[in-house]
Write a protein that holds these residues in place. Structure first.
Motif, mmCIF file in Angstrom:
data_model
loop_
_atom_site.group_PDB
_atom_site.id
_atom_site.type_symbol
_atom_site.label_atom_id
_atom_site.label_comp_id
_atom_site.label_asym_id
_atom_site.label_seq_id
_atom_site.Cartn_x
_atom_site.Cartn_y
_atom_site.Cartn_z
ATOM 1 N N UNK A 13 9.207 -9.909 15.880
ATOM 2 C CA UNK A 13 7.979 -10.266 15.164
ATOM 3 C C UNK A 13 7.480 -9.100 14.303
ATOM 4 N N UNK A 14 7.562 -7.897 14.845
ATOM 5 C CA UNK A 14 7.138 -6.719 14.075
ATOM 6 C C UNK A 14 8.002 -6.558 12.820
ATOM 7 N N UNK A 15 9.308 -6.737 12.985
ATOM 8 C CA UNK A 15 10.226 -6.626 11.868
ATOM 9 C C UNK A 15 9.935 -7.719 10.833
ATOM 10 N N UNK A 16 9.708 -8.919 11.282
ATOM 11 C CA UNK A 16 9.408 -10.045 10.404
ATOM 12 C C UNK A 16 8.105 -9.809 9.642
ATOM 13 N N UNK A 17 7.074 -9.345 10.352
ATOM 14 C CA UNK A 17 5.784 -9.087 9.716
ATOM 15 C C UNK A 17 5.891 -7.946 8.707
ATOM 16 N N UNK A 18 6.707 -6.944 9.050
ATOM 17 C CA UNK A 18 6.900 -5.821 8.147
ATOM 18 C C UNK A 18 7.564 -6.307 6.852
ATOM 19 N N UNK A 19 8.577 -7.172 6.959
ATOM 20 C CA UNK A 19 9.244 -7.719 5.777
ATOM 21 C C UNK A 19 8.293 -8.591 4.964
ATOM 22 N N UNK A 20 7.475 -9.381 5.667
ATOM 23 C CA UNK A 20 6.510 -10.231 4.967
ATOM 24 C C UNK A 20 5.475 -9.380 4.228
ATOM 25 N N UNK A 21 4.990 -8.311 4.888
ATOM 26 C CA UNK A 21 4.035 -7.410 4.243
ATOM 27 C C UNK A 21 4.656 -6.745 3.017
ATOM 28 N N UNK A 22 5.916 -6.349 3.153
ATOM 29 C CA UNK A 22 6.622 -5.717 2.047
ATOM 30 C C UNK A 22 6.752 -6.693 0.872
ATOM 31 N N UNK A 23 7.075 -7.943 1.173
ATOM 32 C CA UNK A 23 7.204 -8.966 0.138
ATOM 33 C C UNK A 23 5.848 -9.229 -0.518
ATOM 34 N N UNK A 24 4.773 -9.268 0.277
ATOM 35 C CA UNK A 24 3.434 -9.478 -0.277
ATOM 36 C C UNK A 24 3.034 -8.321 -1.186
ATOM 37 N N UNK A 25 3.327 -7.095 -0.744
ATOM 38 C CA UNK A 25 2.995 -5.924 -1.559
ATOM 39 C C UNK A 25 3.769 -5.942 -2.871
ATOM 40 N N UNK A 26 5.040 -6.324 -2.805
ATOM 41 C CA UNK A 26 5.851 -6.397 -4.020
ATOM 42 C C UNK A 26 5.307 -7.471 -4.962
ATOM 43 N N UNK A 27 4.906 -8.606 -4.406
ATOM 44 C CA UNK A 27 4.348 -9.684 -5.221
ATOM 45 C C UNK A 27 3.028 -9.240 -5.850
ATOM 46 N N UNK A 28 2.201 -8.554 -5.078
ATOM 47 C CA UNK A 28 0.930 -8.065 -5.613
ATOM 48 C C UNK A 28 1.156 -7.005 -6.683
ATOM 49 N N UNK A 29 2.151 -6.139 -6.473
ATOM 50 C CA UNK A 29 2.467 -5.111 -7.467
ATOM 51 C C UNK A 29 2.943 -5.759 -8.771
ATOM 52 N N UNK A 30 3.768 -6.823 -8.661
ATOM 53 C CA UNK A 30 4.226 -7.545 -9.852
ATOM 54 C C UNK A 30 3.046 -8.185 -10.583
ATOM 55 N N UNK A 31 2.139 -8.796 -9.818
ATOM 56 C CA UNK A 31 0.966 -9.422 -10.436
ATOM 57 C C UNK A 31 0.098 -8.383 -11.132
ATOM 58 N N UNK A 32 -0.094 -7.255 -10.477
ATOM 59 C CA UNK A 32 -0.904 -6.189 -11.063
ATOM 60 C C UNK A 32 -0.250 -5.654 -12.345
ATOM 61 N N UNK A 33 1.053 -5.455 -12.292
ATOM 62 C CA UNK A 33 1.789 -4.984 -13.464
ATOM 63 C C UNK A 33 1.685 -5.998 -14.600
ATOM 64 N N UNK A 34 1.809 -7.278 -14.260
ATOM 65 C CA UNK A 34 1.681 -8.343 -15.252
ATOM 66 C C UNK A 34 0.276 -8.343 -15.857
ATOM 67 N N UNK A 35 -0.741 -8.133 -15.024
ATOM 68 C CA UNK A 35 -2.106 -8.055 -15.528
ATOM 69 C C UNK A 35 -2.264 -6.896 -16.508
ATOM 70 N N UNK A 36 -1.682 -5.755 -16.173
ATOM 71 C CA UNK A 36 -1.773 -4.588 -17.043
ATOM 72 C C UNK A 36 -1.072 -4.849 -18.379
ATOM 73 N N UNK A 37 0.106 -5.453 -18.306
ATOM 74 C CA UNK A 37 0.860 -5.749 -19.528
ATOM 75 C C UNK A 37 0.087 -6.751 -20.389
ATOM 76 N N UNK A 38 -0.464 -7.784 -19.743
ATOM 77 C CA UNK A 38 -1.234 -8.795 -20.466
ATOM 78 C C UNK A 38 -2.473 -8.177 -21.094
#
Length: 126
Positions: A13-38
């Motif tokens: 569960x810890x490993x799964x949550x860590x991967x999910x958190x990593x995926x969420x952070x990557x998605x948020x970073x992409x959204x933030x980058x997209x906002x900056x570019x826009x």
């Protein structure tokens, strides 16, 4: 004891949550980058629009001033027309110095030709 003991489940569960958190952070970073570019794109676009409006207004003012010269020539007021012509010529020189767009340079050259013709007319008056 089997493989599904509490420690293994917790580890999984810890490993799964860590991967999910990593995926969420990557998605948020992409959204933030997209906002900056826009935001940067929109700022550049607005800047281009403002520059176009400014240049368009400059040419409208220039046209009005040239019309004043033509009116002065029609009124046989050569001295004032010549003074106005010198003023407009200086403005055109400034436009040439600061313009980097080919379309603007073409428009400026048209005004230069017109001012040369008006100068000849003024000289004919004197």
């Amino acid at each position: 004891m089997g493989r599904n003991n509490e420690r293994n489940i917790k580890k999984h569960n810890d490993k799964l949550h860590k991967e999910q958190d990593k995926a969420k952070k990557a998605a948020m970073a992409r959204k933030e980058k997209l906002k900056q570019i826009t935001k940067q794109f929109n700022a550049n676009k607005q800047n281009e629009i403002n520059n176009y409006d400014m240049e368009h207004n400059d040419f409208n003012l220039l046209q009005q001033e040239v019309q004043k010269i033509i009116d002065l020539i029609a009124a046989k007021n050569g001295k004032e027309a010549n003074n106005k012509l010198v003023q407009i010529s200086q403005q055109l020189d400034d436009f040439i110095d600061f313009s980097d767009d080919d379309a603007d340079l073409i428009e400026i050259s048209r005004y230069q030709v017109l001012l040369n013709q008006l100068h000849q007319k003024i000289n004919e008056l004197n």
